[in-house]
Design an enzyme around this catalytic site. Structure first.
Site, mmCIF file in Angstrom:
data_model
loop_
_atom_site.group_PDB
_atom_site.id
_atom_site.type_symbol
_atom_site.label_atom_id
_atom_site.label_comp_id
_atom_site.label_asym_id
_atom_site.label_seq_id
_atom_site.Cartn_x
_atom_site.Cartn_y
_atom_site.Cartn_z
ATOM 1 N N LEU B 227 0.859 -1.184 0.000
ATOM 2 C CA LEU B 227 0.000 0.000 0.000
ATOM 3 C C LEU B 227 0.893 1.231 0.000
ATOM 4 O O LEU B 227 1.931 1.243 0.661
ATOM 5 C CB LEU B 227 -0.877 0.040 1.256
ATOM 6 C CG LEU B 227 -2.008 -0.987 1.332
ATOM 7 C CD1 LEU B 227 -2.621 -0.995 2.719
ATOM 8 C CD2 LEU B 227 -3.083 -0.668 0.282
ATOM 9 N N ASP B 344 27.606 7.074 -4.999
ATOM 10 C CA ASP B 344 26.295 6.477 -4.738
ATOM 11 C C ASP B 344 25.417 7.446 -3.997
ATOM 12 O O ASP B 344 25.609 7.640 -2.798
ATOM 13 C CB ASP B 344 26.478 5.185 -3.933
ATOM 14 C CG ASP B 344 25.176 4.491 -3.613
ATOM 15 O OD1 ASP B 344 24.136 4.855 -4.176
ATOM 16 O OD2 ASP B 344 25.204 3.567 -2.776
ATOM 17 N N GLU B 382 16.021 5.502 -0.955
ATOM 18 C CA GLU B 382 16.420 4.202 -1.497
ATOM 19 C C GLU B 382 17.305 3.453 -0.552
ATOM 20 O O GLU B 382 17.255 2.231 -0.426
ATOM 21 C CB GLU B 382 17.133 4.402 -2.842
ATOM 22 C CG GLU B 382 17.464 3.092 -3.575
ATOM 23 C CD GLU B 382 18.873 2.549 -3.300
ATOM 24 O OE1 GLU B 382 19.224 1.543 -3.929
ATOM 25 O OE2 GLU B 382 19.618 3.111 -2.460
ATOM 26 N N ASP B 411 21.892 4.132 -11.133
ATOM 27 C CA ASP B 411 22.160 4.527 -9.735
ATOM 28 C C ASP B 411 23.616 4.986 -9.716
ATOM 29 O O ASP B 411 23.915 6.096 -10.177
ATOM 30 C CB ASP B 411 21.872 3.310 -8.850
ATOM 31 C CG ASP B 411 22.088 3.559 -7.357
ATOM 32 O OD1 ASP B 411 22.726 4.554 -7.007
ATOM 33 O OD2 ASP B 411 21.623 2.746 -6.542
HETATM 34 CA CA LIG Z 1 4.170 0.807 1.025
HETATM 35 ZN ZN LIG Z 2 23.640 2.741 -1.729
HETATM 36 ZN ZN LIG Z 3 22.553 3.608 -4.798
#
Ligand SMILES: [Ca+2]
Ligand SMILES: [Zn+2]
Ligand SMILES: [Zn+2]
Ligand SMILES: [Ca+2]
Ligand SMILES: [Zn+2]
Ligand SMILES: [Zn+2]
Lengths: 706, 706
Positions: B227, B344, B382, B411
């Site tokens: 959700l 990163d 992330e 990324d």
């Molecule tokens: Ca979620």
């Molecule tokens: Zn990372």
């Molecule tokens: Zn990353």
């Protein structure tokens, strides 16, 4: 060049060519022998359908069969099921009929399967008889509250109120050892029960008539949930299948039910539990000591049903679309019956064959080819639990979900010859209305089917004013896997009786050996004009869906449903939710977003229709319309209920017409404390719903909006 | 009129305009401050992205943010986590560093989050230290087999082999009270460990460097699985979340690991467990009695991590497609870092901004508009578990699944400057090959990126001969929810090092405070030509996907994968399965059907391309290509593993490159008896697979075939 669109002249041609007498001849052929699923006559009808759809002059582009190996349930031929009253010394005092009376010469012979409860386990329970009304949870609670011991009893219930399987589950949960189910003349014959007032003298159910049926609680082949039942497929151990009736169960006729029920002892059943057998219904347990049975007499059930793996076929026929062959309009009905099945399902199959003949003929002549592909289906083993259609949806899950515009189901095409009865999800309402406004109602009246329909069943729509009432789809026929599992906009079409003139639960000979051609020809639809009306309605709907440049699916009609569900929730659940600090605000916002997006999309469609849209613009809009119904699926919403994933149309237990997940969760939570898992589930259901509606609204918004 | 197709001249223009020095300037800005998820600098970067994408001269059609309320985990600012060696009298004999050494002036200050294991629970375990290699199940089994008691110990493991969270789960399962994780110089620095051989003197990890990371086992906001994490959404009680590390856990640098590990007593660890700390690794438990720590010294961990609900933003920018705006090419990267995150993720974001600038400029000038819509995304949070991207897929599940052509993830764009490294599902292989054949490799060589790539990483394809090796996608970045949850063909692109020259697990300063602009500018990609190469590769792939009339997705490349998975299954599992009477025949047949259908479809595409197809014919073919990947989803295939539903790419535990469900089920069944539930699961997995492949093949066949 002008893009291919619905051709109204062609539509009129089709309407004109759909022939009542040919439907009658189809029905005579289809129903001349019993054609229980997987029996030789069922297989013969597979060949009949193939032959019709492969006919060089009136057939389709192609036709074929697909076979599944599925688990069915049959009574033993060597050891017939029997139900008897046994005296205290063990002697049999009364035996219930083992088959229906042969009144017309069609109720005898080896191909008439004796009445039985499919999937009920074998066993020979014996005990005191108790009457439990319809066998609902409330009925059993009421019995318990009266102090009636149900342990090891045989429970007698009448059909109606809830599904067959649920009666067995409830009875077993309360300790019953066996279950009998009968059809009360009050529920089916408007009280008539004498031989000379029933078939073959009227459309009424004869005293010996017994409703057969599947007592499996879910649908699809029981051993292969979510996987097609191919020979190599993984199968559950039948012992691990949930949804089978837990105790021996047998249906009986009201002739026998009267002997049992009218001799019960104990307190008088409540008024709502009384019926049309002409005696006072008492609860038991056991029989009156001074009646026809000796004191202490019990009921013995001897059930010898067997599970069998059988090969069941679907027949599929296709007309390739000229412009968008990858868009499918599906039209189907099951082929298998319990006995002759003249009404159920052959009245639908007779219509299916006539419609495919008319369209096939135009196709073969080169007069017509639809814009989109049309797929006709004859499903196998529906009576055991929508098995053929479910396996089909499992096998072709992706392509059906990606490409199907709508599913049209015509099972029983004519329950009676008075008015249209249509059920469906909201996007199909408009196309049914458009079609039925253009077709004359059968009979002497000069009304359209629509105008006739609105006289018998209507509602006041906030948007349209008074309109015929489109019913909702449950899981009673092959549309169920299409709606609940695939999220495809679906409908079921039939002609029906006047509900103000009869209280019959369904047409009286339903699932009995009296559902024969003569029954239809004399009592259900003499002249077959209602069959013709249904053929025209289904045919017009099909052509509109297959040929219209713009799909005639009105997604904004979902706004009305959502708003009414929301209002019902606010009215009936709002206070309770507020007590638990749960707000319906986010749901209201989501409904508003849906309404807003639908309105803007409607305007966009209107504008586009007025211009000269390029083919891709139309396709993009149509994709939005076609795929809306999919957005309401959530495979994790109802973990306990097989195949149900449509968050708006899953089964709902309460009486408030609102969102089922929310409603069911509230029912379960009502008597639990704050902070219970049941209240957390209410919040989870609410979030699932909000997410589904927001997600749906997002698909209706302009496609390049974020 | 000629339909809009890929414009090779425009493509060359874009390739020419992607500017290395602008990427360098982007990176300088993006990485000038730490921008941990939801911190003020992360929010400032949201504004930076918005401003770029809303720029009137180089922006997109529209851009916006969407915010989710998600559960993150942070160390306490008031009570820093600490790890100490405690003598028998309770005095602290050694304290591990609480932060990395400030070598360049960028490792200090309040915005550098101290090293920690996100989602590890608070607690203060103390016990004897044990060395457990990589903390795999096999490692712990080996320790147990040596008779080493793990109950109530502190376990020290090195990074690598398995995921972070799995180490904590395994350690806890074997009774450990706490877990330490360090980076071995043998695994990251090719053994180099001295200050003057590591950053800022080389690209090596300094002794004090610590890899931060999320120890949550699944992905998405932990409280709202399936959700979107809107404020009103239902949230799990954190106590009910599965996938959090069960015991206090802390990562440390090898400077401290050396003090601990080189002083352990006990038997010598196996050769494969030895590393680059310059001493013999022993197993413990506890320290050598005559070393630097008094006998009986223990390790104490004091962990004060806290869970916090935070608002995390995604930024989305869109270019509306001219012809098919309802088809989306998605391109994304996360924005949040652990510290400065120059590599990163900022190396990827720097590329993203340069690509969107070049395309935005052409768009605003009116030079170009793509055939399909292009969506750029900057995901939030992330690092905590692909949270922003996962919530996005949950919120817009239906429209993304219906309309997304492919997802491109960049990324870390440059791990090192030697060769391309591409991962993806088979349909994207061909478009990556096409793109890279046309772009010169960076450096002095005159090879294309493709020709350079094939020198470093290649395989022999039965269809194409020697080709560069496309890696498979795990769940290491934001492509995971697109592949595993939505079934969208996806890829991840980067430049990488020469694996024959270094055994580094990943670039050395990964997730440490040493991953800074200077690190990239001096050691990773001086001149930024590899960044430019990745920008060109991703840009070319994007344009080919967004602009080609026929989608450049080669679904028949899945045939090769399926065939190799099948062969691996036959070779490595066939005998075992045969012993249990399980045949791989139906699977082989399904693979053949897929191959056959793919071949016919390929021929059909070729023929169509040679003609003058109308727009709908192309759209229909493209829909088949776009939607193939969806057909491999089965939400019921892996009930235990959150979000994984792609039956070909779900996590696989064994080393045989074959179907994961089958492989995992076989591993579990191997030591169980015939007829066990585990063997039934093997059969179920096989049926799921067969059904998925048959279903997939059905979508590739001519659309009007039955
Ligand atoms: Ca979620
Ligand atoms: Zn990372
Ligand atoms: Zn990353
Ligand atoms: Ca099945
Ligand atoms: Zn039926
Ligand atoms: Zn029926």
């Amino acid at each position: 060049s002008v893009p291919q669109d619905l051709d109204l002249e062609l539509l009129e041609t089709v309407m004109g060519q759909l022939d009542a007498s040919r439907i009658r001849e189809n029905l005579r052929e289809l129903s001349k022998e019993p054609h229980l699923a997987t029996t030789p006559r069922d297989e013969a009808l597979v060949q009949l359908l193939l032959q019709r759809w492969q006919d060089p002059e009136s057939g389709l582009d192609s036709a074929g069969t697909s076979e599944y190996e599925v688990l069915l349930s049959f009574p033993s031929q060597e050891q017939p099921n029997h139900v008897d009253v046994v005296g205290p010394t063990g002697d049999i005092i009364h035996s219930c009929r083992r088959s229906e009376e042969n009144l017309t010469g069609e109720q005898g012979g080896p191909n008439v399967v004796p009445p039985y409860a499919a999937y009920a386990p074998p066993g020979s329970p014996q005990g005191l008889l108790v009457y439990a009304n319809q066998g609902t949870e409330e009925d059993f609670m009421w019995l318990s509250n009266q102090g009636i011991q149900l342990q090891d009893t045989i429970v007698l219930t009448r059909y109606g109120g809830i599904g067959r399987g649920a009666k067995a589950v409830n009875a077993a949960q309360h300790g019953a050892a066996g279950l009998l189910v009968y059809t009360d003349p009050g529920d089916i014959n408007d009280g008539k029960s004498l031989p000379n007032e029933t078939f073959p003298h009227s459309w009424g159910l004869p005293p010996s008539g017994v409703e057969r049926g599947s007592y499996f609680e879910y649908f699809g082949d029981p051993l292969t949930p979510y996987l097609p039942a191919n020979p190599s497929s993984f199968r559950l151990d039948p012992a691990n299948v949930s949804g089978f009736p837990p105790i021996p169960t047998q249906p009986i006729g009201f002739e026998d039910a009267k002997v049992l029920l009218c001799n019960l002892q104990g307190i008088l059943a409540p008024a709502a539990w009384q019926g049309g057998l002409g005696c006072d219904y008492r609860l038991g347990p056991g029989f009156q000591p001074y009646g026809i049975f000796p004191a202490g007499s019990q009921v013995n059930m001897s059930i010898y049903n067997r599970l069998e793996l059988r090969n069941s076929s679907n027949v599929l026929g296709i007309i390739r679309g000229a412009v968008e062959p990858d868009r499918y309009v599906l039209y189907g009905n099951h082929r298998d019956s319990w006995v002759h099945g003249a009404v159920d399902p052959s009245s639908g199959t007779a219509v299916l064959l006539e419609l495919s003949r008319v369209l096939g003929t135009l196709l073969k002549k080169g007069t017509w080819r639809p814009r989109r592909s049309v797929v006709f289906a004859s499903w196998g083993a529906e009576e055991f639990g929508l098995i053929g259609s479910t396996e089909f949806t499992e096998e072709f899950f992706s392509k059906l979900q990606e490409r199907t515009v709508a599913y049209i189901n015509v099972d029983i095409s004519v329950f009676a010859n008075v008015t249209l009865r249509a059920q469906g999800t909201p996007p199909v309402q408009s196309v049914i209305f458009s079609a039925t406004k253009q077709i004359p109602a059968p009979g002497t009246s000069s009304l359209s089917i629509y105008d006739n329909w609105i006289r018998y069943s209507n509602r006041s729509s906030p948007v349209y004013g008074l309109v015929p009432s489109l019913g909702t789809l449950g899981a009673g026929s092959d549309y169920a896997p299409f709606v609940h599992f695939l999220g495809i906009s679906s409908m079921d079409l039939a002609y029906n009786y006047d509900r103000s003139k009869t209280s019959a639960r369904i047409y009286p000979t339903y699932h009995t050996a009296f559902d024969t051609f003569d029954y239809v020809d004399k009592f259900v639809d003499p002249g077959f004009s209602s069959h013709q009306a249904v053929a025209r309605t289904a045919g017009s709907v099909l052509l509109r869906l297959s040929d219209s440049l713009f799909l005639p699916l009105n997604v904004s009609d979902y706004s009305e449903t959502l708003r009414s569900f929301l209002q019902a929730a606010q009215q009936h659940l709002g206070a309770l939710l507020k007590q638990h600090s749960i707000s319906l605000g986010p749901l209201a916002t989501a409904v508003e977003k849906f309404e807003g997006a639908a309105t803007v999309l409607d305007q966009h469609i209107s504008t586009t229709q007025k211009g000269t849209p390029d083919p891709l613009q139309v396709r993009m809009l149509n994709d939005q319309l076609m795929l809306l119904e999919r957005t309401f699926l959530n495979s994790r919403a109802f973990p306990e209920e097989s195949y149900y994933s449509h968050v708006l149309w899953a089964p709902r237990t309460g009486s408030v017409a609102t969102f089922p997940g929310l409603s069911n969760a509230c029912s379960r939570a009502t008597n639990t404390g704050a902070g219970s898992a049941a209240w957390a589930e209410v919040q989870r259901q609410l979030s699932i719903l909000v997410a589904a509606l927001e997600n749906a609204a997002a698909t209706l918004r302009p496609v390049a909006d974020l």
